[in-house]
Enzyme design. Structure first.
Site, PDB file in Angstrom:
ATOM      1  N   LYS A 115      37.655  11.300  46.878  1.00  0.00           N
ATOM      2  CA  LYS A 115      37.273  12.362  45.945  1.00  0.00           C
ATOM      3  C   LYS A 115      35.749  12.449  45.974  1.00  0.00           C
ATOM      4  CE  LYS A 115      38.428  14.100  41.328  1.00  0.00           C
ATOM      5  NZ  LYS A 115      37.161  14.699  41.054  1.00  0.00           N
ATOM      6  N   CYS A 412      -5.288  -2.571  37.454  1.00  0.00           N
ATOM      7  CA  CYS A 412      -6.716  -2.244  37.445  1.00  0.00           C
ATOM      8  C   CYS A 412      -7.266  -2.145  36.033  1.00  0.00           C
ATOM      9  CB  CYS A 412      -6.971  -0.948  38.215  1.00  0.00           C
ATOM     10  SG  CYS A 412      -6.421   0.492  37.321  1.00  0.00           S
TER      11      CYS A 412
HETATM   12  S1  IVH Z   1      41.800  19.028  46.197  1.00  0.00           S
HETATM   13  C1  IVH Z   1      44.398  21.996  43.946  1.00  0.00           C
HETATM   14  N1  IVH Z   1      40.571  17.096  47.445  1.00  0.00           N
HETATM   15  O1  IVH Z   1      37.749  17.366  42.669  1.00  0.00           O
HETATM   16  C2  IVH Z   1      43.619  20.904  44.546  1.00  0.00           C
HETATM   17  N2  IVH Z   1      39.533  18.013  45.498  1.00  0.00           N
HETATM   18  O2  IVH Z   1      39.316  17.910  39.972  1.00  0.00           O
HETATM   19  C3  IVH Z   1      42.207  21.160  44.593  1.00  0.00           C
HETATM   20  N3  IVH Z   1      37.353  17.026  44.968  1.00  0.00           N
HETATM   21  O3  IVH Z   1      37.381  20.783  42.041  1.00  0.00           O
HETATM   22  C4  IVH Z   1      41.304  20.049  44.872  1.00  0.00           C
HETATM   23  N4  IVH Z   1      37.284  15.615  46.651  1.00  0.00           N
HETATM   24  O4  IVH Z   1      35.666  19.665  43.506  1.00  0.00           O
HETATM   25  C5  IVH Z   1      40.532  17.953  46.401  1.00  0.00           C
HETATM   26  N5  IVH Z   1      39.570  15.405  48.669  1.00  0.00           N
HETATM   27  C6  IVH Z   1      39.538  16.248  47.650  1.00  0.00           C
HETATM   28  C7  IVH Z   1      38.453  16.297  46.731  1.00  0.00           C
HETATM   29  C8  IVH Z   1      38.508  17.190  45.666  1.00  0.00           C
HETATM   30  C9  IVH Z   1      36.635  16.095  45.596  1.00  0.00           C
HETATM   31  C10 IVH Z   1      36.930  17.718  43.723  1.00  0.00           C
HETATM   32  C11 IVH Z   1      36.970  19.211  43.798  1.00  0.00           C
HETATM   33  C12 IVH Z   1      37.883  19.673  42.717  1.00  0.00           C
HETATM   34  C13 IVH Z   1      37.943  18.476  41.823  1.00  0.00           C
HETATM   35  C14 IVH Z   1      39.325  18.428  41.217  1.00  0.00           C
END
Ligand code: IVH
Length: 672
Positions: A115, A412
């Site tokens: 994430k 200093c």
């Molecule tokens: S999938 C419907 N995959 O996390 C699914 N999100 O709370 C949509 N994010 O707004 C998101 N890494 O900004 C997905 N590998 C990942 C992610 C990811 C970061 C963020 C993204 C999203 C938030 C979801």
């Protein structure tokens, strides 16, 4: 060159550059030298200037930015941009996986991903071209930040291979830790405040109005979802893998950033692995995302009001440790900023032993009401050094002494100052306080400044402590005989050092200006000042009004420049540098014509065919001068769309001639 030849050459160069760009940034496998790459880009840039009609919005030359967006347009998402259900509890993740496993879906697999802690983005492609980049916004509508996203090197402007004719790809824009730390170093050395964390910095950067600033910030992407009608895949994993072949930066399987698992054990292993390893990643993540792989399964599971039932997120708790505060040191930075640093009883945190933590400034100490011997919670973030986030008051020893901020510089003894509205205390003794003097010299020799090879930060300390350099100008008087006396200085190193010093005399004026380390004069400001005044002499003589005339130069910077040159020791250093033959004038570009000779021109608004930066370059290439505000000395106001009404009125009052884009192009000899 005939127009058709130019068109074909532009197309060929574009293709070549896109190819090498992908090899360099996405695949980390460059096949030509940087110099060869730059030569291709320069050729394309010049051709596009001469034939703006063949310059596409997705030209690789647009990666350097230059377009200004006054207001980001709001656009509706074709597919709502949902968020994810999330939890800090491993049990809840296990329950979620087990619930889905029991739903009777055949050949069920999960995809585990990192994430990424950045900003969600949706990129729309049509017929191989990037047409739009939109932020998440409220999930229904987001902001069009295409200009800024084009500058991110890992976003392909044109695709490769076998891709759907229309689709959207979503992912995260993030700021790698090295870019974040470098940016903060640069901000610090030009007297600006440090940014707090990479995520907010990435978000702020994407909303900058000047895309050329975005281009210099080192943003990066990972793409993790493909959306469209009739996509030729049946699973999420296949789609992401295919997107990698079209030129997107997708999570690499070989580094374990993405993995397919069939069971709850596999999912938990992925979580446990990354909970430990995340501290060694070159970017921040705040958890793990688990998705059901098959599109068919995803359809069956569907959505709740806010998020898909087929995906969820496990969030990592920030790693904290409790340890004893032993003492506080006050460090004097290169700009004189005083940073309190806590010495701690060593404690394990996220795979490393922590002994020190930043306390930032006096307010932070006050807010925490820190006493010696307190037990403090330390947390690791994007910064190299961990921070103290709280304390266990019940463990405070009796009669503990409250920590007092210093009144005088620990090195200093100068009385510290704190400017109104600023959080940091400063030592004002710029010229003679050792870390500040060394800091100035270290900044001067650094890569983006004079780039003197053979002198690293430690060599500067060594030369300074040996009394060989007191100012940057002394670098140019170093001799082999003096150097060879130093510890650990071999003949070869001394020769390299002297060669590096000599070669630095060819560094262009704008970098010499940046290298001086004038407070608030970072790279971009130095470039603006150098372009506006053309020489050190002109800049040194410039009164406040003239400095304020320069685009984006406000009172704070202007006063800092004036103060710098008013100081006699600075002027002596500058004079010595002049005597040593450093470049004190802008290199004169070969003019394309003298059509605008002696003309002062204000450019305002946005244009259809050429970007603002290109227009400014064209003005200079045709002998004109760019100025930022309309005055009686202005010859033309080049008026684009969305231009400020006050400029228009002033031009009307003063009788300044208005030009539109076409009239301007005609004036410098380009047809329709
Ligand atoms: S999938 C419907 N995959 O996390 C699914 N999100 O709370 C949509 N994010 O707004 C998101 N890494 O900004 C997905 N590998 C990942 C992610 C990811 C970061 C963020 C993204 C999203 C938030 C979801």
């Amino acid at each position: 060159m005939k127009p058709e030849e130019a068109r074909d050459r532009i197309a060929l160069l574009t293709k070549e550059i896109n190819h090498h760009n992908r090899l360099y940034y996405v695949e980390a496998n460059p096949q030509i030298s940087d110099a060869a790459f730059d030569a291709l880009l320069k050729e394309l840039e010049l051709l596009e200037l001469d034939y703006p009609e063949y310059a596409s919005d997705n030209s690789p030359t647009k990666r350097v930015g230059g377009d200004i967006t006054k207001k980001f347009e709001t656009v509706a998402h074709e597919y709502p941009m949902l968020s994810l259900a999330n939890t800090y509890s491993e049990e809840e993740i296990q329950e979620w996986v087990q619930r889905i496993t029991k739903a009777g879906l055949e050949n069920l697999t999960f995809v585990c991903e990192l994430k990424y802690d950045g900003v969600a983005i949706g990129l729309r492609y049509e017929n191989s071209e990037l047409v739009r980049a939109v932020t998440r916004g409220d999930g229904e509508k987001g902001e069009d930040i295409t200009m800024n996203v084009r500058t991110i090197k890992t976003v392909p402007l044109t695709l490769f291979g076998d891709f759907p004719s229309k689709f959207e790809i979503r992912g995260e824009v993030y700021m790698p830790l090295h870019a974040f730390n470098q940016l903060n170093e640069e901000r610090e050395s030009s007297g600006e405040e440090r940014f707090a964390n990479p995520r907010n910095t990435a978000a702020g950067t994407l909303k900058l109005q000047d895309s050329s600033l975005v281009a210099g910030r080192g943003l990066d992407t990972y793409l993790y979802g493909v959306y469209g009608q009739d996509l030729p895949f049946s699973s999420h994993f296949d789609a992401v893998k295919a997107a990698g072949t079209w030129g997107f930066k997708t999570p690499p399987e070989n580094l374990g950033y993405i993995s397919c698992c069939e069971s709850v054990e596999g999912v938990m292993d992925f979580i446990h692995y990354w909970d430990e390893q995340r501290h060694f990643l070159p970017f921040e993540i705040d958890g793990i995302v688990i998705k059901v792989n098959s599109y068919e399964h995803q359809r069956k599971l569907g959505f709740t009001a806010k998020s898909p039932r087929w995906a969820t997120a496990f969030k990592f708790k920030a790693k904290q440790a409790l340890t004893e505060l032993i003492s506080v040191d006050f460090q004097v930075g290169r700009t004189g900023a005083i940073t309190p640093v806590a010495n701690l009883a060593p404690v394990q945190l996220g795979g490393t032993t922590v002994k020190r933590a930043s306390l930032h400034n006096a307010d932070q100490i006050e807010k925490l009401d820190l006493h010696l011997g307190d037990f403090v919670f330390v947390e690791k973030g994007g910064e190299i050094i961990p921070k103290i986030v709280g304390l266990a008051l019940n463990q405070r020893p009796e009669a503990a002494v409250k920590i007092q901020f210093l009144e005088r510089c620990p090195l200093c003894n100068a009385a510290l100052i704190r400017k109104e509205g600023e959080a940091q205390h400063f030592c004002p003794n710029e010229q003679h306080c050792a870390p500040q003097v060394m800091g100035k010299i270290q900044h001067f020799v650094s890569r983006k400044a004079m780039n003197i090879e053979g002198i690293g930060e430690e060599t500067v300390v060594q030369l300074f402590e040996a009394g060989l350099i007191k100012t940057v100008a002394d670098l140019y008087s170093l001799t082999f005989d003096a150097l060879i006396q130093l510890d650990r200085m071999a003949e070869k190193s001394a020769e390299n050092l002297l060669k590096g010093v000599l070669e630095s005399k060819h560094i262009p004026f704008e970098r010499v200006l940046f290298a001086l380390g004038i407070r608030h004069v970072g790279e971009t400001v130095a470039k603006r000042l150098a372009t506006a005044f053309q020489s050190m002499d002109a800049l040194m003589k410039a009164p406040l009004e003239d400095l304020l005339e320069v685009n984006e130069i406000g009172e704070r910077i202007a006063h800092s420049v004036l103060e710098y040159f008013e100081n006699s020791e600075n002027r002596n250093t500058v004079d010595a540098l002049r005597r040593h033959g450093l470049r004190f004038e802008m290199e004169q570009k070969a003019l394309h014509s003298e059509a605008l000779k002696g003309k002062s021109i204000v450019v305002s608004g946005v244009f259809d065919r050429v970007s603002r930066e290109e227009i400014k370059e064209l003005i200079e290439l045709h002998g004109g001068k760019n100025v930022s505000s309309v005055s009686s000395k202005t010859d033309y106001l080049l008026a684009g769309e969305g231009m400020g009404p006050s400029k228009l009125k002033k031009a009307g009052d003063l009788g300044v001639q208005l030009l539109n884009e076409q009239e301007f192009l005609t004036l410098i000899g380009y047809g329709k």
